[in-house]
Each structure stands twice: as C-alpha cells, then as structure tokens.
Write a protein that holds these residues in place. Structure first.
Motif, short mmCIF file in Angstrom:
data_model
loop_
_atom_site.label_atom_id
_atom_site.label_comp_id
_atom_site.label_asym_id
_atom_site.label_seq_id
_atom_site.Cartn_x
_atom_site.Cartn_y
_atom_site.Cartn_z
N GLY A 154 1.31 -1.01 -0.12
CA GLY A 154 -0.43 -0.43 0.15
C GLY A 154 1.22 1.04 -0.39
O GLY A 154 0.31 2.17 -0.03
N GLY A 155 2.13 1.08 0.13
CA GLY A 155 3.10 2.36 0.53
C GLY A 155 4.14 2.66 -0.49
O GLY A 155 4.84 3.22 -1.48
N LEU A 156 4.24 1.12 -1.58
CA LEU A 156 4.77 1.53 -2.49
C LEU A 156 3.89 1.98 -4.00
O LEU A 156 2.85 1.58 -4.52
N LEU A 157 5.06 2.89 -4.90
CA LEU A 157 4.34 2.81 -6.22
C LEU A 157 4.21 1.89 -7.32
O LEU A 157 5.07 0.87 -7.03
N ASN A 158 3.46 1.62 -8.78
CA ASN A 158 3.22 1.08 -9.21
C ASN A 158 4.57 1.28 -10.38
O ASN A 158 4.65 1.57 -11.24
N LYS A 159 5.77 0.82 -9.56
CA LYS A 159 7.21 0.60 -10.36
C LYS A 159 8.06 -0.16 -9.97
O LYS A 159 8.17 -0.50 -9.19
N VAL A 160 9.60 0.09 -10.33
CA VAL A 160 10.50 -0.90 -10.57
C VAL A 160 11.34 -0.70 -9.43
O VAL A 160 11.89 0.70 -9.31
N TYR A 161 11.52 -0.68 -7.85
CA TYR A 161 12.49 -0.92 -7.43
C TYR A 161 13.58 -1.73 -7.43
O TYR A 161 13.31 -2.45 -7.64
N VAL A 162 14.86 -1.07 -6.33
CA VAL A 162 15.78 -1.33 -6.30
C VAL A 162 16.07 -2.20 -4.84
O VAL A 162 15.18 -1.93 -3.94
N VAL A 163 16.19 -3.66 -4.41
CA VAL A 163 16.53 -4.22 -3.42
C VAL A 163 17.82 -3.33 -2.77
O VAL A 163 18.26 -2.62 -2.78
N PRO A 164 16.65 -2.51 -1.43
CA PRO A 164 16.67 -2.45 -0.63
C PRO A 164 17.69 -2.40 0.30
O PRO A 164 18.57 -3.04 0.20
N LYS A 165 19.26 -1.47 0.21
CA LYS A 165 20.57 -1.42 0.94
C LYS A 165 20.56 -2.34 2.08
O LYS A 165 21.04 -3.62 2.23
N GLU A 166 19.96 -2.35 2.92
CA GLU A 166 19.66 -2.79 4.31
C GLU A 166 19.48 -4.72 4.09
O GLU A 166 20.17 -5.35 4.60
N ILE A 167 18.88 -4.33 2.72
CA ILE A 167 18.97 -5.61 2.64
C ILE A 167 20.10 -6.80 1.68
O ILE A 167 20.33 -7.72 2.27
N ASP A 168 20.33 -5.68 0.99
CA ASP A 168 21.58 -6.59 0.48
C ASP A 168 22.41 -6.86 0.90
O ASP A 168 23.05 -7.96 1.11
N ASP A 169 22.69 -5.75 2.30
CA ASP A 169 23.60 -5.64 3.21
C ASP A 169 22.99 -7.10 4.57
O ASP A 169 24.50 -7.50 4.92
N ARG A 170 22.99 -7.42 5.12
CA ARG A 170 22.09 -8.51 5.09
C ARG A 170 22.52 -9.17 5.07
O ARG A 170 23.01 -10.19 5.69
N VAL A 171 21.99 -9.79 3.41
CA VAL A 171 22.66 -11.10 2.75
C VAL A 171 23.46 -10.95 2.57
O VAL A 171 24.70 -12.13 3.51
N ALA A 172 24.59 -9.99 2.35
CA ALA A 172 26.12 -10.35 2.59
C ALA A 172 26.39 -10.61 3.78
O ALA A 172 27.46 -11.08 3.64
N ASN A 173 26.08 -9.78 4.89
CA ASN A 173 27.05 -9.98 6.60
C ASN A 173 26.40 -11.29 7.00
O ASN A 173 27.93 -12.33 7.28
N LEU A 174 25.78 -12.39 6.00
CA LEU A 174 24.90 -13.51 6.63
C LEU A 174 25.66 -14.24 6.07
O LEU A 174 26.33 -15.40 6.36
N LYS A 175 26.17 -14.12 4.77
CA LYS A 175 26.94 -15.03 4.27
C LYS A 175 28.88 -14.88 4.46
O LYS A 175 28.99 -15.93 4.60
N LEU A 176 29.42 -13.74 4.70
CA LEU A 176 30.18 -13.67 4.74
C LEU A 176 30.43 -14.38 7.25
O LEU A 176 31.62 -15.24 7.48
N GLN A 177 29.42 -14.73 7.76
CA GLN A 177 29.16 -15.07 8.96
C GLN A 177 29.48 -16.22 8.27
O GLN A 177 29.90 -17.89 9.42
#
Length: 418
Positions: A371-394
């Motif tokens: 409900g808070g997003l427009l009908n457009k193409v969004y990039v993956v939020p940086k916090e999600i990208d960073d979380r995946v990277a940190n979990l991978k490093l762990q």
C-alpha cells in the motif's frame, strides 16, 4: 491437499534427496528460514514462484512455506524443470505445475494455473508470469501486492512496462542487487555454463577459441572461466565501454562476423535476439559448437541454421548436429535454451543461497510495505543487500572491519581540514 501437474509423483523420494542436499549448502537461506518459522510473515498470503524448477528453487519455495505462505510454483523454462524435484514439492504440500520438456502450450498452461491460484506476491524469472498478468489475467493482477524479478531479461521487460506507465503493481529488481549480479550473474553463470557445456560435449576447453557474445556480468563470468580452462577468448559487443572492459580483461573484442570465422565454441549472453544468424553460420568452422546462456532461445537464430542445413539429427543428449550443404557440421546445445539449466543443474547452491535470500527478504519487504509502494520498479533496499552479505560472511567464518564513529563522520563530511 496440494494441486499439482507433475510428470510422475512417484519420483518424489529422489527429488527430496536433491532438495535436502542443497539445503545443507545454503546457510544464508537457513538463517532466514528459522526467522520465518518464528515470525510467520507470510501467514494468510499466497506466493507464486516461477523460477527454473530444480533443487535450489525448491528449497526457496519451502522456506516461503515455512514462513506461512501458501506457495504455488511453476518452472520458468520448458527444459529446466527436474521432474523428481517437482514431484517432491507436490509431495510436501506445495502447488506445482511443471514438467520437463513441456510443449509451448503446456508451458503456458502451467503458468496460467500458477496465476489462477490468485497470488498476492509473484516471484518471476524472465517476466513470463508478469506478462500474462498484464495481458490474459488482468483481473488477477488487480489483487497482486507486488513481485520480484530474478533476471536481467525480466528487469528489461519490467522497465519497458514502467516506461509506458502500464505496470500494474510494484516490482523489485532482485537481479540488480549487488549480492545477485556480482555473484550469481558472474560466478554462478560462469561456472554453471561451463559445467553444462563440458558434461554435454565431453570435450576439452583448453586450447580452443571461445567466442562470448555480450560482456555484461554473465558474459564476464563466462569469459573468466573460459580463460581459466585454458581457452583463447574473443568477445563480441555493441557497447563500446564493455568492449574496452573486455580488452582490459585480456579478451579480444571484435566484430561478430570476424569472430565467427575463428571460434570453436560460441556462447550468447546478451538478452537480445539474432546474435548469430545465417551470415555467421556461412563462415563458421566445421564442428563449431553453439550454445546460449541468455534467458530466451532467440539469441541463436535456429530457423536460419535449419534453413541452411541439408539434414539435422541428435547425436548426443542435448546436442543437435546441423549438416550444411557444403559438408560442414555445426552443433547446437540444449535446443538453444539456457545451457546451464537445460543441460545442467544450474548455478551452484552456495551462489543461489544469496540470490534466493534476496528473493525471500524482498518478498517480505513487499508485504511489510503493501500500500505504500507505487507501481514502479524498485531496487533492492540496501539494508537487505547488506544483510545477505553479512550473513554470507558469517557462514564463511569471515570477519571484516567496521567504521569507527569518527571514521563514519569523516567520510560524510565535505569540509575536511587540510
């Protein structure tokens, strides 16, 4: 009971072994799964997944189900579905509509079954489901909260829809996340394409001349692995910057017609059509091998090759021989479809661990922000990208530095003392 259209449900035990194997090598997704089990973020929602239906994708579907989702799944390519894996998912309570070597009509029907399950979230690979939602199933599109796209090809299609103002729901371009394209597109494609080629042909790569069409992240990975295997690498490109990159990386950029005379193995990875056509086949060596690493089977113009041929026959599983009128033979792998999936098992589990972690977290993000997003193409939020990277490093047991407060303040300050 789940709804399913699979080749043979009795294949489920063999598919279960494959899924269990990859799950042991996907530590990032395992952490997310445990979180999903506790929090049940998808409870009451339906998620439709259309990705190459093999073991890693199956485990993503099971992680979403563990988070409370009612999951439906179909394969995103007629030749990449593994029937035993599809059966295992159906046996595990997931709606499955897919089988290997589906006809064009069967493939479309499978996707329509997927859509008719009324998904709230769509996870797509290549854009076929989104395309049907915008054409033949627009009434279902009205209830879709959002979706995620796995591939470069699919993102291009989405951006075209957005540019026309026709996109009916928000989409996240998972393909464009750092933890996707830097690893999946480069290392995953590079390794899995060569795995598919070598297991299919049983031929050596060292000493051969390999022509890679397209020097995006997938092309870079394919070229890098080819060099590592001892091949001489030529790159064909339409982008002058990427051509310079190829040159600086030790490859030989040149016009495709010149490359056609020199190559032993040709691999397309452009996302475009008609990369190799009759004019290229006319000058190719006897014994040249053609294969595709792009999403759709249009990069190698197969009708042109067939029209030039006096005969064609299947000489090995996933190898078709085209005999030209002058006696030359050209070989096509996996019917011109994705060679790493149509003639292999796809990317390594450790690579897809990151990509599918992004998919799972992005799908949750869509629900959290419905409900808070427009009908457009969004990039993956940086916090999600960073979380995946940190979990991978762990998971790798790797520890890295973090900025001190003083360092963080310094790099965000423009008026440094000299």
């Amino acid at each position: 009971m789940p709804n399913y259209l699979v080749r043979d449900i009795k294949l489920a035990p063999a598919g279960r072994l494959k899924i269990d194997w990859v799950s042991q090598h996907m530590p990032v997704l395992n952490v997310i799964r445990e979180q999903f089990i506790k929090e049940q973020p998808f409870k009451g929602y339906r998620v439709a997944v259309c990705i190459h239906l093999e073991a890693k994708t199956a485990y993503l579907a099971e992680v979403l189900k563990a988070g409370g989702a009612e999951v439906s799944i179909a394969g995103s390519n007629p030749l990449s579905t593994q029937d035993d894996v599809a059966a295992a998912l159906a046996d595990a309570g997931i709606n499955v509509y897919s089988w290997y070597n589906a006809t064009a009509q069967e493939y479309k029907e499978h996707l329509l079954h997927l859509i008719d399950d009324q998904p709230d979230i769509v996870i797509d690979d290549g854009g076929d489901v989104v395309q049907l939602l915008h054409t033949e199933r627009t009434e279902v599109a009205a209830k879709v909260l959002g979706g995620c796209e796995e591939t470069t090809t699919g993102v291009l299609r989405l951006r075209s829809l957005e540019k026309q103002g026709a996109l009916k729901f928000p989409m996240i371009a998972v393909n464009d996340a750092y933890c996707k394209y830097l690893f999946d597109n480069r290392y995953g494609t590079g390794e899995s394409v060569w795995s598919g080629i070598m297991r299919t042909t049983n031929l050596i790569t060292a000493g051969k001349t390999v022509v890679v069409a397209g020097y995006g992240w997938c092309g870079k990975g394919i070229a890098m692995r080819a060099k590592g295997l001892g091949a001489k690498v030529i790159v064909t490109e339409v982008d002058p910057v990427k051509a310079i990159e190829a040159y600086m990386d030790g490859c030989h950029p040149m016009h495709s017609l010149e490359a056609a005379k020199l190559g032993d193995v040709f691999i397309t990875a452009t996302g475009c059509k008609d990369v190799f056509t009759a004019r290229h086949y006319q000058v190719m060596k006897d014994g040249a091998i053609l294969c595709n690493a792009g999403h759709f089977d249009v990069e190698i113009n197969i009708p042109d090759l067939a029209a030039m041929s006096a005969g064609r026959r299947k000489v090995r599983k996933d190898i078709e021989e085209f005999s030209l009128s002058d006696g030359r033979k050209i070989y096509l792998l996996a019917e011109g479809r994705l060679v790493n999936l149509a003639a292999g098992d796809g990317h390594p589990a450790e690579i897809m661990d990151m990509s599918f972690a992004l998919q799972a977290l992005s799908a949750r993000y869509l629900l959290d922000n419905a409900g808070g997003l427009l009908n457009k193409v969004y990039v993956v939020p940086k916090e999600i990208d960073d979380r995946v990277a940190n979990l991978k490093l762990q998971s790798l047991g790797v520890h890295i530095d973090r900025l001190t407060p003083e360092q963080a303040a310094y790099i965000n300050e423009w008026n440094h003392a000299t």
